[in-house]
Design a protein around this motif. Structure first.
Motif, mmCIF file in Angstrom:
data_model
loop_
_atom_site.group_PDB
_atom_site.id
_atom_site.type_symbol
_atom_site.label_atom_id
_atom_site.label_comp_id
_atom_site.label_asym_id
_atom_site.label_seq_id
_atom_site.Cartn_x
_atom_site.Cartn_y
_atom_site.Cartn_z
ATOM 1 N N PHE A 36 2.074 -9.310 16.097
ATOM 2 C CA PHE A 36 2.848 -9.328 14.860
ATOM 3 C C PHE A 36 4.314 -9.633 15.118
ATOM 4 C CE2 PHE A 36 -0.051 -7.561 11.682
ATOM 5 C CZ PHE A 36 -1.025 -6.953 12.464
ATOM 6 N N GLY A 37 4.955 -10.222 14.106
ATOM 7 C CA GLY A 37 6.407 -10.300 14.086
ATOM 8 C C GLY A 37 6.997 -8.984 13.612
ATOM 9 N N LYS A 38 8.328 -8.942 13.494
ATOM 10 C CA LYS A 38 9.002 -7.703 13.094
ATOM 11 C C LYS A 38 9.016 -7.484 11.597
ATOM 12 C CE LYS A 38 12.043 -7.028 17.031
ATOM 13 N NZ LYS A 38 13.430 -6.743 17.477
ATOM 14 N N TYR A 52 0.420 -10.874 6.488
ATOM 15 C CA TYR A 52 -0.007 -9.590 5.962
ATOM 16 C C TYR A 52 1.116 -9.022 5.094
ATOM 17 C CZ TYR A 52 -4.025 -9.061 9.115
ATOM 18 O OH TYR A 52 -5.228 -9.203 9.772
ATOM 19 N N PHE A 82 4.429 -9.408 7.143
ATOM 20 C CA PHE A 82 4.327 -9.642 8.576
ATOM 21 C C PHE A 82 3.538 -10.911 8.850
ATOM 22 C CE2 PHE A 82 6.088 -5.802 10.303
ATOM 23 C CZ PHE A 82 5.902 -4.863 9.311
#
Lengths: 113, 117
Positions: free
Chosen positions: B107-109, B37, B91
Motif C-alpha cells: 500500500f501507499g501512505k 481502496y 489507498f
C-alpha cells in the motif's frame, strides 16, 4: 458470516502486557492475512495463512508477535510484552485463495499506554 | 521490492465536481494488479476499483475510473460527480499476479479526501 469480523474493536493495554486479537474470516475462505496500519501510514503485511499453516510470516516485526489459525478458520494474533510502538490498527483480511480478492475487516485499534 | 507512492497527503473537492488522486509505483514485474481502496472512519478497507496490468483498457466502476500509464508506472483515480459519502482515506495498492508473493498487497501512505458541500 457475511464479512470478516474482528474483535475487539478497540483495545487499550498497559506496556508489558499480553494481548490477543481475533479474526473471524468469511466462511469458506482458505487464505487469511494480517496487516498492521500505523498512524498516517498504509497497511503493512504481517502474515499470511493458507489453511492452518502460516505460509509467510516474514512481516512479523519480532518474536513478540505470533499468530495461529488452528482449525483453518478463526485466527488469533498474539503480542507479548507490548510496547508503545505496537500501537496501531491491526487489520485482518480473507480470500477464497491466494489469487482472489481479499476482503478486510474493520480492524482492531490497539493502544499501548 | 515493490513500492507505492501517493504524493498527495490531502485533497479536497466540491460536491458534484471531479477530483483525481495520484499514485506511482515501482516494480520489475510485467504482470501485476493495481487497486484503489477506500477507508472511511469505520476503518474497513473497501475495494473501489482494480486494474490488471496486461489490460490496456482503463478500468471503470460507475463514477470511478483510472488512468493507467504502464510505461510511466502511474495509476491515478478519477472520481466524477463527487458525493459527500466519498469522503475517506484512499489507498493505492499493488500486488504481483504470479510468483511466490502474489498474495501480498503493498500500500501507499494514502490520500485523505474531503468533500465540501
Amino acid at each position: 458470516g457475511a464479512g470478516v469480523s474482528q474483535t475487539p474493536s478497540n483495545k487499550v493495554t498497559e506496556k508489558g502486557k499480553y494481548v490477543e486479537l481475533r479474526c473471524d474470516p468469511i466462511s469458506g475462505h482458505t487464505a487469511l492475512y494480517w496487516y498492521r496500519q500505523s498512524l498516517g501510514q498504509g497497511p503493512e503485511f504481517l502474515i499470511y495463512f493458507q489453511g492452518t499453516g502460516a505460509a509467510d510470516d516474514s512481516g512479523l516485526p519480532n518474536d513478540r508477535f505470533f499468530a495461529v489459525r488452528p482449525e483453518g478458520s478463526v485466527s488469533t494474533l498474539k503480542i507479548q510484552r507490548t510496547e508503545r510502538g505496537d500501537s496501531a490498527v491491526y487489520l485482518c483480511a480473507s480470500s477464497e485463495n491466494r489469487n482472489t480478492e481479499a476482503f478486510f475487516g474493520q480492524g482492531t485499534r490497539l493502544t499501548v499506554v | 521490492a515493490q513500492t507505492v507512492t501517493q504524493s498527495q497527503p490531502e485533497m479536497s473537492v466540491q460536491e458534484a465536481e471531479t477530483v483525481t488522486l495520484s499514485c506511482t509505483y515501482d516494480t520489475s514485474e510485467s504482470d501485476y494488479y493495481l487497486f484503489w481502496y477506500k477507508q472511511p472512519p469505520s476503518r474497513q478497507m473497501i475495494l473501489v476499483i482494480r486494474q490488471e496490468a496486461y489490460k490496456q483498457q482503463n478500468a471503470t466502476e460507475n463514477r470511478f475510473s483510472v488512468n493507467f500509464q504502464k510505461a510511466a508506472k502511474s495509476f491515478s483515480l478519477k472520481i466524477s460527480d463527487s458525493q459527500l459519502g466519498d469522503a475517506a482515506m484512499y489507498f493505492c495498492a499493488y500486488r504481483d499476479s504470479s510468483g511466490g508473493s502474489n498474495y501480498k498487497l503493498t500500500f501507499g501512505k494514502g490520500t485523505l479526501l474531503t468533500v465540501n458541500p
